[in-house]
Design an enzyme around this catalytic site. Structure first.
Site, PDB file in Angstrom:
ATOM      1  N   GLU A 117       5.698   3.602  19.861  1.00  0.00           N
ATOM      2  CA  GLU A 117       5.081   4.227  18.549  1.00  0.00           C
ATOM      3  C   GLU A 117       3.558   3.821  18.744  1.00  0.00           C
ATOM      4  OE1 GLU A 117       9.357   4.502  17.978  1.00  0.00           O
ATOM      5  OE2 GLU A 117       8.098   3.094  18.866  1.00  0.00           O
ATOM      6  N   ASP A 131     -10.540  16.410  19.683  1.00  0.00           N
ATOM      7  CA  ASP A 131     -10.683  17.724  18.790  1.00  0.00           C
ATOM      8  C   ASP A 131     -11.779  17.898  17.931  1.00  0.00           C
ATOM      9  OD1 ASP A 131      -9.321  20.273  17.930  1.00  0.00           O
ATOM     10  OD2 ASP A 131      -8.918  19.165  16.105  1.00  0.00           O
TER      11      ASP A 131
END
EC number: 4.6.1.17
Length: 163
Positions: A117, A131
Site C-alpha cells: 500500500e 501526468d
C-alpha cells in the site's frame, strides 16, 4: 532458500495463491516508502509557483497517492483488501535532483502488512506528478521507489540502511 526467505504467494506445486492470514494475530503494521520525480529546474519552479496548466500538482498527487493506497488490492492480484487506519503522503522539493520527493506512510491494525500500500501510494503519486507536468517536461524521470521501513507482524521490523 531458508523458511524465512520462502515465497509466501507460491504453493507447494508452484502455483500463485493468496496467503491465508486468518489465523495470524492482529498487530499494528506501519510501512513507509519513498520515490522521486526528477525534472528540469524550470519545471520544478512551475510546480512550486502553482503555474502548471493542470492545476495544483502537489495537492492532486497527494490525493492520488492516498486513493491509490486504498485501492492496492484492486491493482495487485494477490494483495488482501485492508481497512487502513492512516495514509499520509508527503511531497517535498529536492533541489539537488532537481525534483520532488514523495513519501508515503500507511498504518493499520491487522493480520497482514501494508508495504504494498505504501509503495502503491508513492508510485501513483509520482505518476500523477508526471501526468500533470508532462506538458512542460516530457523528460521527467520517476526513480528509486523503495520501501524505507516497516514494522509489525511475524517477519519483524525492517529499516533500510543507507551506505
Amino acid at each position: 532458500m531458508s523458511d524465512g526467505q520462502k515465497l509466501t504467494h507460491i504453493d507447494a506445486s508452484g502455483e500463485a495463491h493468496m496467503v491465508d492470514v486468518g489465523d495470524k494475530a492482529e498487530t499494528v503494521r506501519v510501512a513507509v516508502a519513498e520515490g522521486f520525480v526528477k525534472m528540469k529546474p524550470e519545471t520544478l519552479a512551475l510546480i512550486r509557483d502553482g503555474n502548471a496548466k493542470k492545476g495544483d500538482v502537489i495537492g492532486t498527487a497527494r490525493l492520488a497517492g492516498i486513493m491509490a493506497a486504498k485501492q492496492t488490492a484492486n491493482l495487485i492480484p494477490l494483495c488482501h483488501p485492508l481497512m487502513l487506519t492512516k495514509v499520509a503522503v508527503d511531497i517535498t522539493e529536492d533541489t539537488g535532483l532537481p525534483g520532488l520527493r514523495v513519501e508515503a506512510m500507511v498504518k493499520l491494525s491487522g493480520k497482514t502488512g501494508v508495504e504494498m500500500e505504501a509503495l502503491t501510494a508513492v508510485s501513483i503519486a509520482c505518476l500523477t506528478i508526471y501526468d500533470m507536468a508532462k506538458a512542460a517536461d516530457k523528460g521527467m524521470e520517476i526513480v528509486n521507489i523503495r520501501l524505507l521501513e516497516k514494522s509489525g507482524g511475524k517477519s519483524g521490523d525492517f529499516r533500510r540502511q543507507e551506505s
